[in-house]
Motif scaffolding. Structure first.
Motif, PDB file in Angstrom:
ATOM      1  N   GLU A 151       4.307   1.186   1.974  1.00 44.49           N
ATOM      2  CA  GLU A 151       5.594   1.023   1.293  1.00 44.49           C
ATOM      3  C   GLU A 151       6.178   2.379   0.903  1.00 44.49           C
ATOM      4  OE1 GLU A 151       7.195  -1.016  -2.832  1.00 44.49           O
ATOM      5  OE2 GLU A 151       5.464  -1.916  -1.840  1.00 44.49           O
ATOM      6  N   VAL A 152       5.328   3.291   0.454  1.00 47.92           N
ATOM      7  CA  VAL A 152       5.750   4.642   0.092  1.00 47.92           C
ATOM      8  C   VAL A 152       4.735   5.653   0.612  1.00 47.92           C
ATOM      9  CG1 VAL A 152       7.060   3.971  -1.966  1.00 47.92           C
ATOM     10  CG2 VAL A 152       4.668   4.562  -2.188  1.00 47.92           C
ATOM     11  N   ILE A 153       5.233   6.846   0.918  1.00 45.96           N
ATOM     12  CA  ILE A 153       4.387   7.964   1.334  1.00 45.96           C
ATOM     13  C   ILE A 153       4.847   9.160   0.518  1.00 45.96           C
ATOM     14  CG2 ILE A 153       3.683   9.488   3.224  1.00 45.96           C
ATOM     15  CD1 ILE A 153       4.493   7.136   5.147  1.00 45.96           C
ATOM     16  N   TYR A 154       4.044   9.553  -0.465  1.00 39.08           N
ATOM     17  CA  TYR A 154       4.390  10.672  -1.332  1.00 39.08           C
ATOM     18  C   TYR A 154       3.349  11.772  -1.187  1.00 39.08           C
ATOM     19  CZ  TYR A 154       7.892   7.888  -3.865  1.00 39.08           C
ATOM     20  OH  TYR A 154       8.986   7.143  -4.209  1.00 39.08           O
ATOM     21  N   GLY A 155       3.830  13.003  -1.236  1.00 34.94           N
ATOM     22  CA  GLY A 155       2.951  14.158  -1.150  1.00 34.94           C
ATOM     23  C   GLY A 155       3.486  15.304  -1.962  1.00 34.94           C
ATOM     24  N   SER A 156       2.959  16.482  -1.686  1.00 38.24           N
ATOM     25  CA  SER A 156       3.354  17.683  -2.409  1.00 38.24           C
ATOM     26  C   SER A 156       4.783  18.069  -2.082  1.00 38.24           C
ATOM     27  CB  SER A 156       2.431  18.842  -2.052  1.00 38.24           C
ATOM     28  OG  SER A 156       1.156  18.636  -2.594  1.00 38.24           O
ATOM     29  N   ASP A 157       5.397  18.772  -3.037  1.00 38.23           N
ATOM     30  CA  ASP A 157       6.758  19.273  -2.853  1.00 38.23           C
ATOM     31  C   ASP A 157       6.709  20.690  -2.275  1.00 38.23           C
ATOM     32  OD1 ASP A 157       5.774  20.640  -5.052  1.00 38.23           O
ATOM     33  OD2 ASP A 157       7.349  20.004  -6.410  1.00 38.23           O
ATOM     34  N   ASP A 158       7.877  21.286  -2.073  1.00 40.31           N
ATOM     35  CA  ASP A 158       7.958  22.636  -1.503  1.00 40.31           C
ATOM     36  C   ASP A 158       7.161  23.662  -2.291  1.00 40.31           C
ATOM     37  OD1 ASP A 158       9.595  21.910   0.621  1.00 40.31           O
ATOM     38  OD2 ASP A 158      11.426  22.239  -0.512  1.00 40.31           O
ATOM     39  N   ALA A 159       7.164  23.534  -3.600  1.00 39.75           N
ATOM     40  CA  ALA A 159       6.494  24.513  -4.460  1.00 39.75           C
ATOM     41  C   ALA A 159       5.034  24.174  -4.724  1.00 39.75           C
ATOM     42  CB  ALA A 159       7.240  24.620  -5.788  1.00 39.75           C
ATOM     43  N   VAL A 165       3.805   7.185  -7.019  1.00 45.47           N
ATOM     44  CA  VAL A 165       3.601   6.055  -6.107  1.00 45.47           C
ATOM     45  C   VAL A 165       3.566   4.752  -6.896  1.00 45.47           C
ATOM     46  CG1 VAL A 165       1.935   4.936  -4.560  1.00 45.47           C
ATOM     47  CG2 VAL A 165       2.462   7.364  -4.267  1.00 45.47           C
ATOM     48  N   LEU A 166       2.790   4.726  -7.961  1.00 42.08           N
ATOM     49  CA  LEU A 166       2.672   3.513  -8.781  1.00 42.08           C
ATOM     50  C   LEU A 166       4.018   3.117  -9.374  1.00 42.08           C
ATOM     51  CD1 LEU A 166      -0.684   4.220 -10.652  1.00 42.08           C
ATOM     52  CD2 LEU A 166      -0.316   2.674  -8.717  1.00 42.08           C
ATOM     53  N   SER A 167       4.753   4.087  -9.868  1.00 40.01           N
ATOM     54  CA  SER A 167       6.052   3.811 -10.467  1.00 40.01           C
ATOM     55  C   SER A 167       7.020   3.224  -9.443  1.00 40.01           C
ATOM     56  CB  SER A 167       6.622   5.094 -11.067  1.00 40.01           C
ATOM     57  OG  SER A 167       7.912   4.868 -11.585  1.00 40.01           O
ATOM     58  N   THR A 168       7.103   3.841  -8.282  1.00 42.82           N
ATOM     59  CA  THR A 168       7.993   3.353  -7.232  1.00 42.82           C
ATOM     60  C   THR A 168       7.618   1.949  -6.782  1.00 42.82           C
ATOM     61  OG1 THR A 168       8.440   5.589  -6.470  1.00 42.82           O
ATOM     62  CG2 THR A 168       8.847   3.808  -4.900  1.00 42.82           C
ATOM     63  N   MET A 169       6.326   1.688  -6.688  1.00 36.85           N
ATOM     64  CA  MET A 169       5.863   0.379  -6.237  1.00 36.85           C
ATOM     65  C   MET A 169       5.820  -0.647  -7.369  1.00 36.85           C
ATOM     66  SD  MET A 169       2.878   1.541  -3.557  1.00 36.85           S
ATOM     67  CE  MET A 169       2.552  -0.153  -3.065  1.00 36.85           C
ATOM     68  N   GLU A 170       6.079  -0.176  -8.600  1.00 37.16           N
ATOM     69  CA  GLU A 170       6.029  -1.026  -9.787  1.00 37.16           C
ATOM     70  C   GLU A 170       4.669  -1.715  -9.929  1.00 37.16           C
ATOM     71  OE1 GLU A 170       9.480  -3.598  -9.568  1.00 37.16           O
ATOM     72  OE2 GLU A 170      10.832  -1.921  -9.978  1.00 37.16           O
ATOM     73  N   VAL A 171       3.629  -0.891  -9.836  1.00 37.16           N
ATOM     74  CA  VAL A 171       2.244  -1.350  -9.964  1.00 37.16           C
ATOM     75  C   VAL A 171       1.622  -0.630 -11.150  1.00 37.16           C
ATOM     76  CG1 VAL A 171      -0.030  -1.371  -8.855  1.00 37.16           C
ATOM     77  CG2 VAL A 171       2.022  -1.804  -7.483  1.00 37.16           C
ATOM     78  N   ALA A 172       0.962  -1.374 -12.016  1.00 37.98           N
ATOM     79  CA  ALA A 172       0.255  -0.785 -13.156  1.00 37.98           C
ATOM     80  C   ALA A 172      -1.011  -0.086 -12.672  1.00 37.98           C
ATOM     81  CB  ALA A 172      -0.100  -1.867 -14.167  1.00 37.98           C
ATOM     82  N   MET A 195       0.846  -1.178   0.000  1.00 38.91           N
ATOM     83  CA  MET A 195       0.000   0.000   0.000  1.00 38.91           C
ATOM     84  C   MET A 195       0.885   1.232   0.000  1.00 38.91           C
ATOM     85  SD  MET A 195      -3.258  -0.844   2.494  1.00 38.91           S
ATOM     86  CE  MET A 195      -2.337  -0.584   3.970  1.00 38.91           C
ATOM     87  N   GLY A 196       0.376   2.267  -0.620  1.00 40.34           N
ATOM     88  CA  GLY A 196       1.090   3.527  -0.669  1.00 40.34           C
ATOM     89  C   GLY A 196       0.161   4.689  -0.408  1.00 40.34           C
ATOM     90  N   VAL A 197       0.755   5.811  -0.032  1.00 41.67           N
ATOM     91  CA  VAL A 197       0.001   7.035   0.212  1.00 41.67           C
ATOM     92  C   VAL A 197       0.346   8.030  -0.885  1.00 41.67           C
ATOM     93  CG1 VAL A 197      -0.279   9.016   1.759  1.00 41.67           C
ATOM     94  CG2 VAL A 197      -0.088   6.708   2.708  1.00 41.67           C
ATOM     95  N   ALA A 198      -0.686   8.610  -1.481  1.00 44.41           N
ATOM     96  CA  ALA A 198      -0.546   9.687  -2.468  1.00 44.41           C
ATOM     97  C   ALA A 198      -1.423  10.831  -1.979  1.00 44.41           C
ATOM     98  CB  ALA A 198      -0.982   9.218  -3.850  1.00 44.41           C
ATOM     99  N   THR A 199      -0.805  11.847  -1.402  1.00 42.82           N
ATOM    100  CA  THR A 199      -1.568  12.943  -0.810  1.00 42.82           C
ATOM    101  C   THR A 199      -1.100  14.287  -1.343  1.00 42.82           C
ATOM    102  OG1 THR A 199      -2.217  14.002   1.291  1.00 42.82           O
ATOM    103  CG2 THR A 199       0.000  13.045   1.190  1.00 42.82           C
ATOM    104  N   LEU A 200      -2.001  15.240  -1.348  1.00 44.59           N
ATOM    105  CA  LEU A 200      -1.632  16.604  -1.715  1.00 44.59           C
ATOM    106  C   LEU A 200      -1.044  17.361  -0.527  1.00 44.59           C
ATOM    107  CD1 LEU A 200      -4.574  17.603  -4.088  1.00 44.59           C
ATOM    108  CD2 LEU A 200      -2.167  17.331  -4.695  1.00 44.59           C
TER     109      LEU A 200
END
Length: 110
Positions: free
Chosen positions: A26-34, A46-53, A1-6
């Motif tokens: 497995e991954v926690i991704y969100g917004s960047d500084d900008a 998230v999908l790319s890092t986890m190698e999930v289609a 499972m992964g997190v994709a948040t703004l």
């Protein structure tokens, strides 16, 4: 499972760690500084890092931003009406796989 948040990525990680939930992902991704990333950008990362289609994934979310990001990235979407964005009892839209009204109902769809 992964997190994709703004939410800002370091803040999202801190929140999940605070509540003892970070280790479930497995991954926690969100917004960047900008704040230059869209929801679809974050989902795709998230999908790319986890190698999930995209066709093998489902996004669970509580806002229209989640719904739109899922649609833009080609991911199935299950909405929950116990968050912030969708009103309790709101009807499922055509872009939603389902609209869950509780965590136990969400488990049914998964």
């Amino acid at each position: 499972m992964g997190v994709a948040t703004l939410k800002y990525q370091p803040l999202a990680r801190l929140m999940l760690e605070h509540f003892g939930l970070a280790s479930y992902f497995e991954v926690i991704y969100g917004s960047d500084d900008a704040s230059s990333l869209s929801k679809a950008d974050i989902i795709t990362s998230v999908l790319s890092t986890m190698e999930v289609a995209a066709a093998e994934a489902v996004l669970i979310g509580d806002t229209v931003h989640d719904e739109n990001g899922a649609q833009e990235s080609g991911v199935a979407f299950i909405a929950v009406d116990y968050g912030f964005g969708f009103a309790p009892g709101e009807s499922k839209s055509s872009t939603m796989m389902a609209m869950a009204q509780s965590a136990s109902e969400l488990l049914h769809y998964l």
